[in-house]
Structures are given as structure tokens and as C-alpha cells.
Design an enzyme around this catalytic site. Structure first.
Site, short mmCIF file in Angstrom:
data_model
loop_
_atom_site.label_atom_id
_atom_site.label_comp_id
_atom_site.label_asym_id
_atom_site.label_seq_id
_atom_site.Cartn_x
_atom_site.Cartn_y
_atom_site.Cartn_z
N SER A 66 0.84 -1.19 0.00
CA SER A 66 0.00 0.00 0.00
C SER A 66 0.88 1.25 0.00
O SER A 66 1.75 1.39 -0.86
CB SER A 66 -0.95 -0.04 1.20
OG SER A 66 -2.01 0.84 1.03
N ASP A 121 -8.40 -6.82 -4.68
CA ASP A 121 -8.01 -5.49 -4.21
C ASP A 121 -8.59 -4.45 -5.16
O ASP A 121 -8.14 -4.31 -6.29
CB ASP A 121 -6.48 -5.41 -4.18
CG ASP A 121 -5.97 -4.08 -3.64
OD1 ASP A 121 -6.77 -3.16 -3.42
OD2 ASP A 121 -4.75 -3.98 -3.41
N HIS A 145 -7.75 -5.52 -0.37
CA HIS A 145 -6.47 -4.83 -0.25
C HIS A 145 -5.67 -5.31 0.96
O HIS A 145 -4.46 -5.47 0.90
CB HIS A 145 -6.74 -3.33 -0.17
CG HIS A 145 -5.52 -2.49 -0.02
ND1 HIS A 145 -4.54 -2.43 -1.00
CD2 HIS A 145 -5.09 -1.68 0.98
CE1 HIS A 145 -3.58 -1.61 -0.60
NE2 HIS A 145 -3.89 -1.14 0.60
#
Lengths: 394, 220
Positions: free
Chosen positions: A159, A325, A358
Site C-alpha cells: 500500500s 483489491d 487490499h
């Protein structure tokens, strides 16, 4: 400079290391401001070997911090990536010297908007310069200089941490032997900027935010920050994961109350996520870090061509995405991979099939572990790491 | 009668050379200059790439569609991308590699013509191998049995095979002509992947070769 810490900062700094940097030469930020001196808080695991060839930098995502593999000083919870890091695990402190650095603008010991502005002695609040992913990485590089670590065997993160990995590889190709950007992109999409803006507006709409001066007024925009967290948390999951976990199940009741109580388990869960988040996170930091992600666009810094960011890079890459995701969908990772290919990089890429969304990179995902382990073993052989033994503990 | 035609060799026990490597991969390996840059499209578990990295010190990359294959490759320390030859080759720059290899994969692509065009664009040379649908026993099975041939090299029924674009060696030569591709070298292999001493391409190569192996480049 160490006076007037917030409660969370005091607890954090008691449990990790820190350095004061930028005393002689301030850090020139992308916005044009000079920052210095500034504090960088970091945690380490294992020992640097004699050849200084076994350093691994773990870049933390937005809402995690440097306590990657030990108990969190505020929440008491175990480290956020203990599935990956620890004795006998993929990143074993017996083999690697692992560093995780609290990013610039954060609130767990590294200088951010809650820190004191040297000229006034008051919290920076919104006068703190807007920092970028590039600024974060330059501060990390300054810390490595300070620690005498010439280069990194691996930079790994998911991320926002993955964005830092890409920035590291683009800015310091010779200092990065291998890079593992997970569940991220080389730029923040319009949809992601939109989600962040909703979160920021929730904070700013809280009367306790006080135009960002809540530390001075003794208030805390808890409700705004909690709503921001609730909204963001949905984007970290997936429809399938939410359905599996909660479905339409009621929370501690058999029938709806015909009110706006948290009738559904999913509501109760989100409220808990929101209220526990405000215990460990600073609202202004949330504004600054989301902004840093919004501004991230590696290609824009290279004439609009992402491949130029990685031209002739010596770094080995392992790019990983997850099928469910929707915050950083696989096409984002593929775009990075295509650019790396065009730049002639040595790159591996795998899309992992999972319905966990995610956040899959933080969860028990055996395929992720298998790929990272294989990649690091291969890179370790190329680096001659197997021969190098960790230095005796001092 | 058809069962008697079935050869007693499967791809899994394809002959292996002294180093334990598959003979057909060793043959491909002889086509590659040491120290070159190689892209292996459809690289499977990475056996060929690893052979080339060990024996020829190449700088290798792979593309593989299956996650399992990618995982095995990455675990071997190879640089392999999960991707599809049909959709991903367009992103590779011209002449980025000395060799673009497509080993036993052409027949499984949706658009072999475009894939082949990309191969000779990306690689200064392309090395392509594929099962020859023109080999005599395949012809015989269709002629006598009247059904889609199932062989050891093509071991799945028509309704489940990934091989959607089978061709003969002569078909392939025709496609090269259409695409203005120069055949630098051609070789046919037997069922074990060993080279057969037949003039290739040609009538007997197409009739007796189990596999075709070609080194190609863009004609000027």
C-alpha cells in the site's frame, strides 16, 4: 525538541530508537520548504552483518507504524507484520537486519504536524509543510546515512509502503538491491484521491478539529477521524470478505430495533474500527499522510513516462497484487510491471487469488509468503547472503 | 488398432540429457548465444530459463500464465511475470532481447499470428517450437479413426485441450512467409525431443517430425 510529546509519542519513543536529523543541513521538501531539525523514530530487528549486506527496510502503510514485529506501545497488539517477520519466518532477524521507520508526517515519534515548530515552540498543526512520498523516502535515506548503512538488500512494503518501495527504487537505484512493492501503484488514482478527500472532509467537519488547532484548544476530532477510518476501512476489504465475515447478521439481537443503533454486525465492526483507531492516530497526521499518497505520481516526475523512472535499474523487483483489491487493482501493478519491463528491469510479478481485498497483504496469505520467500532466497543467492553470517550480538 | 499406435512415451518422461535436463530444452539451449538477453514466453516452471542461466549465463526473463508456474519460477530465483502471451507482449519494447523464446506454447495462444509478430519484434531472434500436427501418426489417426487425434504430445480431448491453434510445420512456414519472417534455421525433433536428421522444412520433415523448432528473425 523531545519535550512536549503527545502521550502516544512518549510511549512509542520509549520502545524504539530515534535520531535527530537535519541539524546542519535541513531536509529540502518537495513543497520547497526546508525541514530541520527533525526526528525520525525507527525500530530494528537483528544485526547488520560485517559486509553490511543484509539490511532490509520495511516500509509501513498509512495506518501502521514502525512496530512491525513487536507489541504495539499504545494498543498492546502484536506487530502488524509478524506473519512475515520474526524468528524462523521469511524475514528472520537471525539472517537479516530489519529496519522499519516511522514516516515523516506520522504521529508515532517521527516529526509530523503534532511536533513543535522550532521558531514558535507551538505545535505545527496545519503550518507543518505538506510532505510527499519522496520526502518520506529522503528522510529514510538520511537516517540510513546516519546509521552508516550504504545500501539495502531489500525494500519491502504494501500500500503506502509499496509506494515508498517504488520511490526508493526510482530515487536510489544503486542503494536498493531488491524491491518488493505489494498492493500498490505508481500513482494514486482519481478514485483513491476521492476516498481520501471524503476522509479528510469528515475530520475537518468535526467541530473539535478547530481548523487543525485542536492540540492547542485541548480538543480532539475523534468523531471525524473515526468516520474517516470507517470509510477507508471499507476500501481495504472486499464485498466477498465483508459478506463472509458479517453477511446481514444482527449484532447481539434477533430482530432489527427500527432505530439507528448498530443493528448489523458490520456496523458494529466499523464503529469499533473507528473508535479504536482514534486511540492511536492523530487527525492532522491522517490529513498529511493521505495527501502524500494523493500527490504520488512517479511518472509525472519523469516526463510522464513511468519507464523512465526505472531506466537501466540494477534493482530486482517482485511486484505482487491481489485479485480482490479494488483500492490498488491488478492493472495498477501491471502498469508498473510493464514500465519496469520497458526499462529493462529484472522483474517478477504475481497476482494472488484471494477474496480478502487490499488488506490481504497483512493477512495470512500462503501464496504471498511463498512468493516473497522464493524471491528473497533467489536475491539472497545473487547477493551472496547465504555465506554472510550475522555479526555477534554486541 | 489405434491403441497400438500409441507411443510408450509421455512428455513427463521425455528423454533427459547427462545433466538431467530435458533433451528438447537442451536443443533449444544450443540455439542461444552465451551471455545474451532472453525472454521465455510461456516459461512454465522455469526449467529452460534456469538451464540457460546456468549453462549460457544469460540474462533471462519469463512470462507465464499460471500462478503455480510463476511461484515455482520465483522460488528458483528467476524473474518471471504472471501474464498472457496474447495480451502482454505488446508492452515489450522493440529488440529488448537477443532471443524471444516460445517453447511449446504457440498452439495454445488465441492469436498466433500476432504473437509471432511480437516475438520477432521483441527479440532480435525468435526461437519457436511446437508440436507438429502434420506428423504421420496424427494424420493416420484422423484418417482411420475419424476422430481428433489424442497423442502423448497432445494428450487431451478436443473439448478440454488448451491447444486451440494446432498447425503443421508446413502451415507454420506459410505463416512466416505471410509475416515476412526469415527462417534462419529449422529442425525437427523426435518424440523424445532429439533432433532428427531431416532437411527442414520439407515434405519429410512435416511427415516424420514430432516437433518443429525454428530460429526466426524479421526479414529486412
Amino acid at each position: 525538541m523531545l519535550d512536549d510529546l503527545t502521550d502516544a509519542e512518549r510511549k512509542a519513543l520509549a520502545q524504539c530508537r530515534h535520531a535527530i536529523l537535519g541539524v546542519d543541513r535541513p531536509l529540502r521538501l518537495d513543497c520547497g520548504a526546508d525541514l530541520g531539525p527533525y526526528r525520525v523514530a525507527y525500530q530494528t530487528y537483528g544485526m547488520l552483518n560485517d559486509a553490511k549486506s543484509n539490511a532490509v527496510l520495511v516500509c509501513h502503510p498509512l495506518t501502521c507504524d514502525q512496530f512491525v514485529a513487536d507489541r504495539h506501545p499504545v494498543t498492546g497488539k502484536e506487530g502488524w507484520w509478524e506473519s512475515l517477520i520474526g524468528p524462523g519466518k521469511i524475514l528472520d532477524p537471525e539472517r537479516y537486519f530489519i529496519i522499519c521507520i516511522n514516516v515523516l508526517g506520522h504521529c508515532m515519534g517521527t516529526t509530523g504536524p503534532q511536533a513543535r515548530e522550532p521558531s514558535t515552540g507551538q505545535p505545527w498543526n496545519l503550518r507543518f509543510p505538506v510532505v510527499t512520498i519522496g520526502d518520506m523516502v529522503r528522510a529514510q535515506a538520511a537516517l540510513l546515512d546516519h546509521l552508516g548503512i550504504p545500501d539495502l538488500f531489500c525494500v519491502i512494503g504494501g500500500s503506502m509502503g509499496g509506494m515508498q518501495v517504488l520511490e526508493w527504487a526510482a530515487s536510489y537505484p544503486k542503494r536498493v538491491f531488491s524491491a518488493v512493492p505489494i498492493a500498490c501503484a505508481a500513482h494514486h488514482s482519481a478514485q483513491n484521491i476521492a476516498f481520501h478527500e471524503v476522509g479528510r472532509q469528515a475530520i475537518m467537519a468535526d467541530p473539535d478539529w478547530r481548523g487543525g488547532r485542536y492540540l492547542l484548544d485541548g480538543t480532539n476530532p475523534r468523531r471525524g477521524l473515526a468516520v474517516a477510518r470507517m470509510g477507508a476501512h471499507i476500501t481495504y476489504l472486499s464485498d466477498a470478505a465483508l459478506h463472509r465475515k458479517f453477511g446481514r447478521k444482527y449484532q447481539d439481537r434477533a430482530t432489527p430495533t427500527f432505530s439507528f443503533d448498530a443493528d448489523f454486525q458490520v456496523e458494529s465492526y466499523l464503529r469499533h474500527q473507528g473508535s479504536s483507531f482514534v486511540e492511536r492516530f492523530d487527525a492532522n497526521s491522517y490529513l498529511y499522510l493521505t495527501r502524500a499518497m494523493d500527490y504520488f505520481d512517479l511518472a509525472a516526475d519523469c516526463g510522464g513516462v513511468l519507464a523512465n523512472a526505472f531506466k537501466d535499474t540494477p534493482t530486482r523487483f517482485c511486484v505482487i497484487s491481489f485479485t480482490s483489491d479494488w483500492l490498488f487493482p491488478t492493472p495498477d501493478s501491471r502498469a508498473t510491471v510493464h514500465a519496469l519491463n520497458a526499462g529493462g528491469a529484472r522483474v517478477s510479478f504475481a497476482e494472488i487469488v484471494t477474496d480478502k481485498g487490499h488488506d490481504a497483504f497483512l493477512l495470512d496469505e500462503p501464496e504471498l509468503f511463498a512468493i516473497v520467500r522464493g524471491f528473497l532466497d533467489g536475491a539472497g543467492k545473487a547477493r551472496g547472503l547465504n555465506a554472510a553470517q550475522p555479526r555477534e550480538a554486541r | 488398432m489405434l491403441s497400438r499406435l500409441k507411443r510408450d512415451l509421455t512428455m513427463a518422461d521425455v528423454a533427459r540429457g547427462p545433466g538431467g535436463s530435458r533433451i528438447d530444452l537442451l536443443v533449444v539451449s544450443t540455439m542461444v548465444e552465451p551471455g545474451s538477453r532472453v525472454l521465455d514466453v510461456g516459461c512454465g516452471d522455469g526449467e529452460l530459463l534456469q538451464l540457460l542461466e546456468t549453462d549460457k549465463q544469460i540474462d533471462g526473463r519469463g512470462v507465464e500464465i499460471s500462478q503455480r508456474g510463476v511461484n515455482e519460477c520465483v522460488a528458483r530465483g528467476l524473474s518471471v511475470i504472471q501474464g498472457d502471451a496474447d495480451t502482454d507482449l505488446g508492452f515489450y519494447p522493440d529488440k529488448g532481447f537477443d532471443y524471444a523464446i516460445l517453447s511449446q506454447t504457440l498452439q495454445a495462444t488465441w492469436d498466433p499470428k500476432t504473437v509471432l509478430g511480437h516475438l520477432v519484434r521483441i527479440g532480435k531472434r525468435a526461437v519457436v517450437s511446437f508440436p507438429n500436427f502434420g506428423v504421420w501418426h496424427v494424420r493416420l489417426k484422423l484418417l482411420v479413426g475419424g476422430k481428433m487425434p489424442v497423442t502423448d504430445a497432445l494428450d487431451q480431448s478436443w473439448y478440454e485441450t488448451p491447444n486451440v491453434h494446432l498447425c503443421t510445420i508446413d502451415d507454420f512456414v506459410d505463416l512466416c512467409r505471410v509475416l515476412n519472417i526469415e527462417i534462419e534455421y529449422a529442425q525437427v525433433l523426435d518424440a523424445a525431443g532429439r533432433p532428427k536428421s531431416l532437411r527442414a522444412p520439407g515434405f519429410f520433415a512435416n511427415l516424420l517430425g514430432e516437433q518443429g523448432l525454428f530460429v526466426l528473425k524479421r526479414a529486412r
